[in-house]
Motif scaffolding. Structure first.
Motif, mmCIF file in Angstrom:
data_model
loop_
_atom_site.group_PDB
_atom_site.id
_atom_site.type_symbol
_atom_site.label_atom_id
_atom_site.label_comp_id
_atom_site.label_asym_id
_atom_site.label_seq_id
_atom_site.Cartn_x
_atom_site.Cartn_y
_atom_site.Cartn_z
ATOM 1 N N LEU A 37 -10.937 -39.085 -6.465
ATOM 2 C CA LEU A 37 -11.039 -40.164 -7.449
ATOM 3 C C LEU A 37 -11.628 -39.682 -8.772
ATOM 4 O O LEU A 37 -12.027 -40.473 -9.617
ATOM 5 N N GLY A 38 -11.701 -38.356 -8.917
ATOM 6 C CA GLY A 38 -12.185 -37.802 -10.184
ATOM 7 C C GLY A 38 -13.595 -38.253 -10.512
ATOM 8 O O GLY A 38 -13.882 -38.717 -11.612
ATOM 9 N N GLN A 39 -14.494 -38.117 -9.530
ATOM 10 C CA GLN A 39 -15.829 -38.682 -9.714
ATOM 11 C C GLN A 39 -16.845 -37.627 -10.156
ATOM 12 O O GLN A 39 -17.608 -37.116 -9.337
ATOM 13 N N PHE A 40 -16.807 -37.314 -11.426
ATOM 14 C CA PHE A 40 -17.757 -36.357 -11.971
ATOM 15 C C PHE A 40 -18.422 -37.001 -13.180
ATOM 16 O O PHE A 40 -17.775 -37.274 -14.188
ATOM 17 N N ALA A 41 -19.702 -37.266 -13.022
ATOM 18 C CA ALA A 41 -20.397 -38.093 -14.010
ATOM 19 C C ALA A 41 -20.653 -37.338 -15.309
ATOM 20 O O ALA A 41 -20.751 -36.111 -15.324
ATOM 21 N N THR A 42 -20.766 -38.092 -16.362
ATOM 22 C CA THR A 42 -21.103 -37.517 -17.669
ATOM 23 C C THR A 42 -22.614 -37.285 -17.724
ATOM 24 O O THR A 42 -23.383 -38.206 -17.434
ATOM 25 N N PRO A 43 -23.053 -36.099 -18.095
ATOM 26 C CA PRO A 43 -24.497 -35.885 -18.222
ATOM 27 C C PRO A 43 -25.090 -36.860 -19.252
ATOM 28 O O PRO A 43 -24.441 -37.167 -20.262
ATOM 29 N N PRO A 68 -13.377 -48.077 -19.043
ATOM 30 C CA PRO A 68 -12.432 -48.347 -17.948
ATOM 31 C C PRO A 68 -12.721 -47.573 -16.656
ATOM 32 O O PRO A 68 -12.039 -47.794 -15.664
ATOM 33 N N ALA A 69 -13.683 -46.667 -16.656
ATOM 34 C CA ALA A 69 -14.005 -45.888 -15.435
ATOM 35 C C ALA A 69 -15.504 -45.652 -15.464
ATOM 36 O O ALA A 69 -15.969 -44.541 -15.691
ATOM 37 N N ILE A 70 -16.272 -46.697 -15.170
ATOM 38 C CA ILE A 70 -17.689 -46.713 -15.576
ATOM 39 C C ILE A 70 -18.629 -45.938 -14.653
ATOM 40 O O ILE A 70 -19.694 -45.509 -15.071
ATOM 41 N N GLY A 71 -18.254 -45.739 -13.403
ATOM 42 C CA GLY A 71 -19.158 -45.044 -12.476
ATOM 43 C C GLY A 71 -20.457 -45.815 -12.358
ATOM 44 O O GLY A 71 -20.456 -47.027 -12.105
ATOM 45 N N PHE A 94 -14.935 -51.042 -15.685
ATOM 46 C CA PHE A 94 -14.108 -51.069 -14.473
ATOM 47 C C PHE A 94 -14.567 -49.946 -13.559
ATOM 48 O O PHE A 94 -14.901 -48.845 -14.025
ATOM 49 N N GLU A 95 -14.583 -50.222 -12.262
ATOM 50 C CA GLU A 95 -14.864 -49.169 -11.289
ATOM 51 C C GLU A 95 -14.088 -49.500 -10.017
ATOM 52 O O GLU A 95 -14.211 -50.579 -9.467
ATOM 53 N N ILE A 96 -13.318 -48.528 -9.567
ATOM 54 C CA ILE A 96 -12.462 -48.769 -8.409
ATOM 55 C C ILE A 96 -13.224 -48.599 -7.096
ATOM 56 O O ILE A 96 -12.857 -49.160 -6.068
ATOM 57 N N GLU A 118 -12.363 -53.049 -9.798
ATOM 58 C CA GLU A 118 -10.898 -53.062 -9.666
ATOM 59 C C GLU A 118 -10.335 -51.760 -10.188
ATOM 60 O O GLU A 118 -11.015 -51.011 -10.885
ATOM 61 N N ASP A 119 -9.059 -51.607 -9.914
ATOM 62 C CA ASP A 119 -8.310 -50.480 -10.468
ATOM 63 C C ASP A 119 -7.952 -50.827 -11.914
ATOM 64 O O ASP A 119 -7.199 -51.773 -12.158
ATOM 65 N N PHE A 120 -8.481 -50.072 -12.847
ATOM 66 C CA PHE A 120 -8.217 -50.389 -14.255
ATOM 67 C C PHE A 120 -6.731 -50.331 -14.577
ATOM 68 O O PHE A 120 -6.221 -51.137 -15.346
ATOM 69 N N THR A 121 -6.040 -49.369 -13.970
ATOM 70 C CA THR A 121 -4.633 -49.175 -14.343
ATOM 71 C C THR A 121 -3.745 -50.324 -13.842
ATOM 72 O O THR A 121 -2.586 -50.414 -14.215
HETATM 73 C C1 SAM Z 1 -15.159 -39.054 -14.320
HETATM 74 S S1 SAM Z 1 -15.959 -40.392 -13.532
HETATM 75 C C2 SAM Z 1 -16.883 -41.061 -14.861
HETATM 76 C C3 SAM Z 1 -17.945 -42.002 -14.451
HETATM 77 C C4 SAM Z 1 -18.834 -42.502 -15.583
HETATM 78 N N1 SAM Z 1 -18.115 -43.278 -16.578
HETATM 79 C C5 SAM Z 1 -19.531 -41.360 -16.274
HETATM 80 O O1 SAM Z 1 -19.138 -41.026 -17.374
HETATM 81 O O2 SAM Z 1 -20.444 -40.784 -15.698
HETATM 82 C C6 SAM Z 1 -14.609 -41.494 -13.295
HETATM 83 C C7 SAM Z 1 -14.930 -42.773 -12.563
HETATM 84 O O3 SAM Z 1 -13.736 -43.546 -12.512
HETATM 85 C C8 SAM Z 1 -13.602 -44.172 -11.245
HETATM 86 N N2 SAM Z 1 -12.174 -44.435 -11.049
HETATM 87 C C9 SAM Z 1 -11.232 -43.624 -10.526
HETATM 88 N N3 SAM Z 1 -10.036 -44.227 -10.548
HETATM 89 C C10 SAM Z 1 -10.210 -45.443 -11.120
HETATM 90 C C11 SAM Z 1 -9.358 -46.539 -11.433
HETATM 91 N N4 SAM Z 1 -8.066 -46.462 -11.165
HETATM 92 N N5 SAM Z 1 -9.888 -47.637 -12.012
HETATM 93 C C12 SAM Z 1 -11.219 -47.704 -12.297
HETATM 94 N N6 SAM Z 1 -12.086 -46.708 -12.005
HETATM 95 C C13 SAM Z 1 -11.597 -45.589 -11.443
HETATM 96 C C14 SAM Z 1 -14.190 -43.157 -10.298
HETATM 97 O O4 SAM Z 1 -14.599 -43.778 -9.080
HETATM 98 C C15 SAM Z 1 -15.358 -42.596 -11.130
HETATM 99 O O5 SAM Z 1 -16.526 -43.333 -10.881
#
Ligand code: SAM
Length: 514
Positions: A37-43, A68-71, A94-96, A118-121
């Motif tokens: 799910l591409g879960q790598f947080a921003t420092p 849209p992908a708030i973590g 948004f956070e899936i 939810e799924d942002f897309t």
């Molecule tokens: C790269 S991380 C960034 C998290 C946070 N915004 C940050 O900067 O630390 C991407 C986030 O998007 C979420 N994610 C992945 N697919 C998604 C989707 N389709 N809709 C919403 N969130 C999604 C992941 O679970 C993850 O928490």
């Protein structure tokens, strides 16, 4: 005006909790799960710098913020630190994944955040312009296309077309779809900052995203982080921060390219006309594109034909030490010397004995046998046994099954000149050029450079001349090698044969003029 002091310290406290929570949540997941799910947080520091820069771009306008992908909310925390609460009209995230979404929700309860699990897309963009957002900041999931389901890919492509008129390439990763799908969420004149892998600037499948950035919006700035100072220690990508304004671009528009250092203090910067970007296949050479400027001149491809080293199909079976070859009963006529991989190769010049075999502390041999099976069975029973044992496994692999016999290799000549295929940055250099004076060939961790006619005539049989060619190769500007190839996170540099052939070759041209 920044956030009021009392509120600021409350935000600081939440941010401290958020960082601890992020770490704890990450640790509960395997790397594989997070990759999916591409879960790598921003420092935190980078998120903060990002919002400070966003503030400069947005000016004193009231904020309607969207991530849209708030973590757990790295950017949202930075938003609250940067703007007073009264200046925030709306904030949506948004956070899936509930694993991050639930703690995010309780963490930010009592603040303006509207969190949508939810799924942002798949979400519908606001129908009314007043509900759109004027500040979109996002580090979208870096999910590569081969981890996307086929049906999802089609759906994402369709949504991108509806949102922007742009059909993204089937090889585009999820992050590219986030950028396009988010388009109708932006109000007129909105600012967006996307933290995405820099690869889109160079690869073919990034072309459509670049088209979007050049034509549908005003691309303001691209900052590339230096891969040797990667922002995400645990994600193997080189990141870029792409800034845009939701407005059609003006004529003679110029884009700011910055590189290295930080967003606020980049190491280099330059303005590049959009027309120049339009014409350039790769953007990572900007702002420093000394290599590109010389591209019209002679390139290595004028002097060398470059091929990747051989693909054996199963290195563990086909490449061996002398002792292993003896134990397997392989006759000398079925073995060819082969160089160890770049990491095991300590020196850049390979000397040879009288037979042409390389003088290395640990010699390696490649099984390359053209003897028919009945001859091997009759004359080399031990060798025959080892082939029989591997026939059903190694022998059935794609490359082996297409060779005749399967235990032979592609016919390949040795060459004096090799270049590493992938390299880490070492001091001032990246790729290593190897001077091979032996008859060893190389596997595909190297590129093999075969001199074309004019250069071959110049070298003749003279090792001193071959050495001068090697020295000329070594003198190629590191920046030109970087600009011509691809860069991955953690400072990995890769050059494909065609990319190496496009590298300017002034030093070789000068040599031939002597
Ligand atoms: C790269 S991380 C960034 C998290 C946070 N915004 C940050 O900067 O630390 C991407 C986030 O998007 C979420 N994610 C992945 N697919 C998604 C989707 N389709 N809709 C919403 N969130 C999604 C992941 O679970 C993850 O928490």
């Amino acid at each position: 005006m920044r956030a009021a002091p009392a509120l600021k310290s409350a935000v600081e406290r939440i941010e401290t909790r958020r960082l601890a929570l992020q770490l704890a949540r990450d640790q509960l997941r395997s790397r594989q799960q997070r990759n999916r799910l591409g879960q790598f947080a921003t420092p935190g520091a980078l998120a903060r710098e990002t919002l400070q820069y966003a503030h400069e771009l947005l000016g004193s306008r009231q904020v309607r913020f969207l991530d849209p992908a708030i973590g757990t909310g790295a950017f949202y925390a930075a938003l609250l630190r940067e703007w007073p609460m009264a200046a925030i009209d709306a904030a949506t995230g948004f956070e899936i994944d509930r694993h991050y979404g639930e703690p995010c929700r309780s963490l930010w309860r009592g603040t303006p955040l509207r969190l949508r699990l939810e799924d942002f897309t798949a979400a519908a963009a606001p129908a009314h312009p007043a509900q759109r957002f004027n500040l979109l900041i996002c580090n979208p999931p870096y999910v590569r296309h081969h981890h996307l389901q086929a049906a999802d890919k089609v759906r994402l492509q369709q949504r991108s077309v509806i949102a922007t008129g742009v059909r993204l390439n089937g090889l585009a990763g999820l992050y590219a779809h986030f950028v396009t799908v988010a388009h109708p969420w932006m109000s007129e004149d909105a600012i967006a900052g996307w933290l995405i892998p820099g690869e889109f600037m160079d690869v073919n499948y990034g072309r459509e995203l670049k088209d979007y950035l050049l034509h549908s919006v005003t691309l303001l700035r691209i900052h590339r982080f230096d891969p040797t100072e990667v922002q995400f220690s645990d994600a193997l990508v080189s990141s870029a921060m792409v800034w845009l304004r939701n407005q059609k671009p003006g004529r003679a528009h110029q884009i700011e390219f910055t590189y290295g250092g930080s967003l606020s203090r980049p190491r280099t910067r330059g303005l590049v006309p959009a027309s120049r970007l339009e014409a350039a296949a790769k953007w990572t050479g900007f702002p420093k594109d000394r290599g590109m400027a010389r591209a019209a001149a002679a390139t290595l491809g004028d002097y060398f034909h470059v091929k990747r080293g051989i693909a054996t199909g199963a290195n563990a079976f086909f490449i061996m030490t002398s002792e292993q070859a003896v134990r397997r009963g392989i006759p000398q006529q079925c073995l060819r010397p082969i160089l160890p991989g770049p990491r095991q190769l300590q020196c850049d010049e390979i000397l040879a004995d009288a037979a042409g075999d390389p003088l290395l502390t640990r010699s390696l041999w490649l099984l390359d046998c053209r003897l028919p099976e009945d001859r091997i069975r009759r004359d080399y029973p031990l060798f025959w046994q080892s082939l029989e044992a591997a026939r059903a496994g190694v022998g059935q692999r794609y490359l082996c099954s297409r060779r005749a016999p399967w235990y032979s290799q592609e016919a390949r000549e040795p060459t004096h000149f090799l270049c590493t295929y992938m390299a880490r940055r070492r001091g001032d250099g990246v790729q290593r050029f190897i001077f091979n004076r032996s008859s060893a060939i190389a596997a595909n961790t190297y590129l093999m450079l075969y001199p074309r006619e004019a250069l071959a005539a110049f070298i003749g049989d003279d090792p001193a001349r071959a050495r001068r060619v090697w020295q000329a190769l070594k003198s190629i500007d590191t920046q030109a090698l970087i600009a011509g190839g691809r860069v991955y996170g953690g400072g990995m540099y890769k050059l494909e044969p065609r990319e190496l052939m496009r590298i300017p070759a002034r030093s070789i041209a000068a040599l031939l003029r002597t």
